[in-house]
Design a protein around this motif. Sequence first.
Motif, PDB file in Angstrom:
ATOM      1  N   GLN A 189     -13.110  -5.768 102.135  1.00 48.36           N
ATOM      2  CA  GLN A 189     -12.174  -6.095 101.456  1.00 48.36           C
ATOM      3  C   GLN A 189     -12.574  -4.338 100.662  1.00 48.36           C
ATOM      4  OE1 GLN A 189     -13.040  -8.803  97.774  1.00 48.36           O
ATOM      5  NE2 GLN A 189     -14.472  -7.741  97.153  1.00 48.36           N
ATOM      6  N   THR A 217     -11.266  -1.302  97.768  1.00 48.11           N
ATOM      7  CA  THR A 217     -10.661  -1.326  96.658  1.00 48.11           C
ATOM      8  C   THR A 217      -9.671   0.435  96.694  1.00 48.11           C
ATOM      9  OG1 THR A 217     -12.583   0.519  95.615  1.00 48.11           O
ATOM     10  CG2 THR A 217     -12.710  -1.656  95.656  1.00 48.11           C
ATOM     11  N   LEU A 268      -4.620  -8.147  95.894  1.00 47.13           N
ATOM     12  CA  LEU A 268      -5.227  -8.829  94.964  1.00 47.13           C
ATOM     13  C   LEU A 268      -4.566  -7.511  93.399  1.00 47.13           C
ATOM     14  CD1 LEU A 268      -6.428 -10.358  93.040  1.00 47.13           C
ATOM     15  CD2 LEU A 268      -8.796  -9.153  93.141  1.00 47.13           C
ATOM     16  N   GLN A 269      -3.855  -8.103  92.505  1.00 47.38           N
ATOM     17  CA  GLN A 269      -3.168  -6.728  91.945  1.00 47.38           C
ATOM     18  C   GLN A 269      -2.792  -7.682  90.521  1.00 47.38           C
ATOM     19  OE1 GLN A 269      -0.612  -3.668  92.653  1.00 47.38           O
ATOM     20  NE2 GLN A 269       1.118  -4.887  92.003  1.00 47.38           N
ATOM     21  N   ALA A 270      -3.636  -7.210  89.722  1.00 48.92           N
ATOM     22  CA  ALA A 270      -3.765  -8.543  88.969  1.00 48.92           C
ATOM     23  C   ALA A 270      -2.699  -8.337  87.898  1.00 48.92           C
ATOM     24  CB  ALA A 270      -4.341  -7.583  87.631  1.00 48.92           C
ATOM     25  N   PRO A 271      -2.225 -10.314  87.270  1.00 47.81           N
ATOM     26  CA  PRO A 271      -3.263 -10.810  88.067  1.00 47.81           C
ATOM     27  C   PRO A 271      -3.011 -11.601  89.191  1.00 47.81           C
ATOM     28  CG  PRO A 271      -1.145 -11.837  86.602  1.00 47.81           C
ATOM     29  CD  PRO A 271      -0.840 -10.247  86.712  1.00 47.81           C
ATOM     30  N   ARG A 272      -2.463 -11.671  89.855  1.00 46.79           N
ATOM     31  CA  ARG A 272      -2.496 -11.826  91.084  1.00 46.79           C
ATOM     32  C   ARG A 272      -2.197 -11.076  92.329  1.00 46.79           C
ATOM     33  NH1 ARG A 272       4.320 -13.482  92.014  1.00 46.79           N
ATOM     34  NH2 ARG A 272       3.612 -14.445  93.460  1.00 46.79           N
ATOM     35  N   THR A 273      -2.351 -12.317  93.234  1.00 46.27           N
ATOM     36  CA  THR A 273      -2.786 -11.979  94.551  1.00 46.27           C
ATOM     37  C   THR A 273      -1.468 -12.691  95.576  1.00 46.27           C
ATOM     38  OG1 THR A 273      -4.887 -12.674  94.526  1.00 46.27           O
ATOM     39  CG2 THR A 273      -4.477 -13.071  96.363  1.00 46.27           C
ATOM     40  N   TYR A 274      -1.608 -11.589  96.458  1.00 43.03           N
ATOM     41  CA  TYR A 274      -0.177 -12.023  97.148  1.00 43.03           C
ATOM     42  C   TYR A 274      -1.076 -12.023  98.754  1.00 43.03           C
ATOM     43  CZ  TYR A 274       2.263  -9.914  94.002  1.00 43.03           C
ATOM     44  OH  TYR A 274       3.069  -9.459  92.283  1.00 43.03           O
ATOM     45  N   ASN A 314      -5.701  -1.692  92.883  1.00 42.86           N
ATOM     46  CA  ASN A 314      -6.050  -3.133  93.883  1.00 42.86           C
ATOM     47  C   ASN A 314      -6.788  -3.591  94.810  1.00 42.86           C
ATOM     48  OD1 ASN A 314      -4.308  -1.770  96.139  1.00 42.86           O
ATOM     49  ND2 ASN A 314      -2.964  -1.377  94.709  1.00 42.86           N
TER      50      ASN A 314
END
Length: 114
Positions: A49, A51, A97-103, A31
């Motif tokens: 950011q 990784t 960001l943890q595909a496919p969503r961003t929290y 993520n």
Amino acid sequence: VQLQAFGGGLVQAGGSLRLSCAASGTIFGINLRGWYRQAPGNERELVAQITSAGSTNYADSVKGRFTISRDNAKNTMSLQMNNLKPEDTAVYSCFLLQAPRTYWGKGTQVTVSS
């Protein structure tokens, strides 16, 4: 996934603050995490950011002053902010960001007085 941010506050120019962001829920190994900030009247800006492998990226305005780090075992992330300037004043929000969503976490206010 839920994110909770800590550590905002008021500091004088030249001072330091450390922001933390704790994540809970189902978190996968791969993520992207980081921080955005937004000051009144300004667009949202990516601050830093990192990784899951530890590669980092910083906005030019904070390079050399801010350091982002993460502890994957504890699902935490931190932003060490040194030599703060009045222009760093903003609401800082952490994201994951943890595909496919961003929290997103709830923003925390950082205010730097001159």
